[in-house]
Write an enzyme that holds these catalytic residues in place. Structure first.
Site, mmCIF file in Angstrom:
data_model
loop_
_atom_site.group_PDB
_atom_site.id
_atom_site.type_symbol
_atom_site.label_atom_id
_atom_site.label_comp_id
_atom_site.label_asym_id
_atom_site.label_seq_id
_atom_site.Cartn_x
_atom_site.Cartn_y
_atom_site.Cartn_z
ATOM 1 N N LYS A 52 -35.426 -14.290 28.689
ATOM 2 C CA LYS A 52 -35.793 -14.203 30.119
ATOM 3 C C LYS A 52 -35.977 -12.718 30.394
ATOM 4 C CE LYS A 52 -34.850 -13.347 33.896
ATOM 5 N NZ LYS A 52 -35.574 -12.262 34.645
ATOM 6 N N GLU A 71 -25.243 5.068 40.229
ATOM 7 C CA GLU A 71 -26.296 5.209 39.228
ATOM 8 C C GLU A 71 -27.608 5.269 40.004
ATOM 9 O OE1 GLU A 71 -27.299 1.757 36.842
ATOM 10 O OE2 GLU A 71 -27.773 3.028 35.145
ATOM 11 N N PHE A 90 -35.866 -4.199 33.369
ATOM 12 C CA PHE A 90 -37.252 -3.734 33.483
ATOM 13 C C PHE A 90 -37.509 -2.457 32.700
ATOM 14 C CE2 PHE A 90 -35.483 -0.840 36.676
ATOM 15 C CZ PHE A 90 -36.230 0.298 36.445
ATOM 16 N N CYS A 125 -30.991 3.815 30.695
ATOM 17 C CA CYS A 125 -29.540 3.656 30.800
ATOM 18 C C CYS A 125 -28.828 4.791 30.098
ATOM 19 C CB CYS A 125 -29.110 2.334 30.194
ATOM 20 S SG CYS A 125 -29.442 2.288 28.447
ATOM 21 N N GLU A 179 -38.583 -9.741 35.537
ATOM 22 C CA GLU A 179 -39.723 -10.255 36.302
ATOM 23 C C GLU A 179 -40.622 -9.127 36.794
ATOM 24 O OE1 GLU A 179 -36.611 -10.060 37.023
ATOM 25 O OE2 GLU A 179 -36.142 -10.118 39.163
ATOM 26 N N SER A 221 -28.098 -4.190 35.160
ATOM 27 C CA SER A 221 -27.206 -3.442 36.052
ATOM 28 C C SER A 221 -25.776 -4.006 35.987
ATOM 29 C CB SER A 221 -27.734 -3.524 37.480
ATOM 30 O OG SER A 221 -27.777 -4.869 37.883
#
Ligand code: NAD
Length: 503
Positions: A179, A388, A155, A287, A182, A232
């Site tokens: 993909k 994290e 995301f 990240c 979402e 992740s």
């Protein structure tokens, strides 16, 4: 453009057009700054995934045989379209993700740079040739497309991370099924439309929305040849193991805990500015965010004070407000998780120097905001250090020497980025050589490589061994082949059963 701005059900993008869902499963997309639902996102089932992969399979032979010039022209046209629509893409990012406009525009720009790199495909795909490897024999190496590539993205960069993948995959002659996350899926639909406008043939680029079930259908589909993943660490591990277990080439970039080591000789005002930008930009949802500082020697107190002063001035607010610097988190669940981790840090007796837990943004009370938080005197066994956090939370730990600070960084299970702040070239060089991380910054807090270098971490930040974009991207999206060629003359005819050696 068919971006949803109400509670409409989004479509997939299959075979060059929008395709309505039939799966009956869907999720909600929210405006992170208000908490309002702005769209429903379909979750594709195996049948819909099969339709998207089928379109990519059908388009592959023609696209693979398109000339380098044809592919180059489409890439250049796409580059122009993304540049022309950059503000529109940034608005979609701000609406669904929540990042502030300047940050969203920066994301679009970094994605554009990968597209620009892909425009050089004719140069990038050149093989190697050796004339006369043996008498009358030439050898040459080709790089051919791998076939259908699936990309699964997180995301936090809804346009840039897809752009780390598909421009190079398409440039190399592959077809692609994306993909996207979402949680903010609309940017990928815009990219699909712009690729079509650029002249990309139908079926070469497809988008299916969905969740873990959708991802699994892609990972196990027999016609998907390669999988690029960013997300992740637990999901990356699952994706890498499932994809490779099904015979596919895979690269899975994962989570991080990026350290910034600050030596006593550093310019502390400069370091504090850079660390604040690196830790709290995009509300820490990068990240490559700086999430842990290792203050060496006597720097800790002075540095924490300087960071704290800067945090008081940061403006928390909705991404589309020009004065906002720290936007909301992606979801209520993310905000509650981050808040819970900060509570736990307090319970574990880390010193909470700045507490943004109860921030209220007037007029946006339903938004997923949390203000900047800063912990000092954190030890490496505390949860705020070990996890994290992926929010606007920075932890400061201390070390007695450069040596000790490198040990701290290297003992951490992740190894995405690591930075050092110093005026000592020898110390910086020693850090650069010995630190276990894929990307190193010297007085640079977020050392994200430019598009013509490759991006990737070490240890638990990467499953697989090939980094993304740049030269390694080209390598991942192509398969090597070496041809040995002889055009025999009549005099060459003879039978020799010995293992062939050069003559
Ligand atoms: P995520 O792992 O929850 O989701 C990433 C993608 O995987 C999404 O498309 C999601 O639908 C799918 N997914 C989620 N759980 C899955 C599962 N169990 N099985 C299969 N698919 C699954 O990650 P996120 O929250 O969207 O993104 C944030 C994470 O991504 C952070 O950990 C961040 O460090 C990481 N990230 C890493 C890099 C990098 O280059 N190393 C870059 C950006 C983000």
């Amino acid at each position: 453009m068919s971006m949803a701005t109400t509670q409409t059900l989004l479509n997939h993008w299959i075979d060059g057009r929008e395709e309505a869902t039939r799966s009956g499963r869907h999720g909600e997309v929210t405006n992170s700054a208000t908490g309002e639902v702005v769209a429903q996102v379909p979750f594709a089932d195996a049948v819909e995934v099969d339709a998207a992969v089928g379109a990519a399979v059908a388009a592959a032979p023609e696209w693979e045989s398109a000339s380098l010039s044809e592919r180059t022209r489409i890439m250049f046209a796409f580059r122009e379209l993304v540049h022309a629509h950059r503000e529109e893409i940034a608005r979609v990012l701000t609406l669904e993700h929540g990042k502030v406009t300047s940050d969203a525009l920066g994301e679009v720009q970094r994605g554009l740079e990968v597209i620009e790199f892909a425009c050089g495909l004719a140069e990038l795909l050149k093989g190697e040739h050796s004339w006369q490897v043996s008498r009358g024999v030439d050898s040459y190496a080709l790089r051919q497309p791998v076939g259908v590539v699936a990309g699964i993205t997180p995301f936090n960069f809804p346009s840039m991370v897809p752009a780390w993948m598909f421009p190079l995959a398409l440039a190399a002659g592959n077809t692609f099924v994306l993909k996207p996350s979402e949680q903010d899926p609309s940017a990928s639909m815009l990219l699909g439309e712009l690729l079509a406008q650029a002249g990309l043939p139908q079926g070469v680029f497809n988008v299916v929305h969905g969740d873990r079930e959708t991802v699994t259908a892609l990972l196990t589909h027999p016609r998907v040849n390669a999988v690029s993943f960013v997300g992740s660490t637990p999901a990356a591990k699952y994706v890498y193991e499932t994809a490779t277990g099904h015979g596919k080439r895979a690269q899975a970039l994962a989570g991080a805990k990026n350290h910034a080591v600050v030596l006593p000789d550093a310019d502390l005002d400069y370091a504090a500015d850079q660390i604040v930008a690196g830790a709290y930009g995009s509300s820490g949802q990068r990240c490559m965010a700086v999430s842990a500082v290792v203050a060496v020697g006597d720097t800790g107190d002075r540095l924490v004070e300087k960071i704290g002063e800067r945090l008081e001035r940061l403006v928390v607010g909705p991404g589309d407000e020009p004065s906002s610097e720290v936007g909301p988190l992606i979801s209520a669940a993310a905000r509650d998780r981050v808040r819970g981790l900060v509570d736990e840090g307090v319970e574990e007796r880390a010193e909470l120097v700045c507490d943004g837990r109860d921030v209220v943004v007037e007029g946006h009370e339903g938004g997923f905001f949390i203000g900047p938080c800063l912990f000092d005197h954190v030890s490496t066994d505390m949860r705020v250090y070990r996890e994290e956090i992926f929010g606007p939370v920075l932890v400061v730990t201390r070390a007695g020497s450069l040596e000790e600070s490198i040990e701290v960084v290297n003992a951490n299970p992740w190894g995405n980025g690591a930075a050092i702040f110093t005026r000592d070239g020898g110390a910086a060089r020693s850090f650069e050589l010995r630190v276990s991380a894929g990307m190193v910054g010297i007085n640079v807090p977020i050392p994200v490589p430019m598009a013509y270098y490759s991006f990737g971490g070490w240890k638990a930040s990467l499953f697989g061994d090939i980094h993304m974009h740049g030269p390694e991207g080209i390598r991942f999206y192509t398969r090597g082949k070496v041809v040995s060629s002889r055009w025999p003359q009549a005099a060459d005819a003879k039978i020799d059963l010995a293992f062939p050696t050069a003559t």
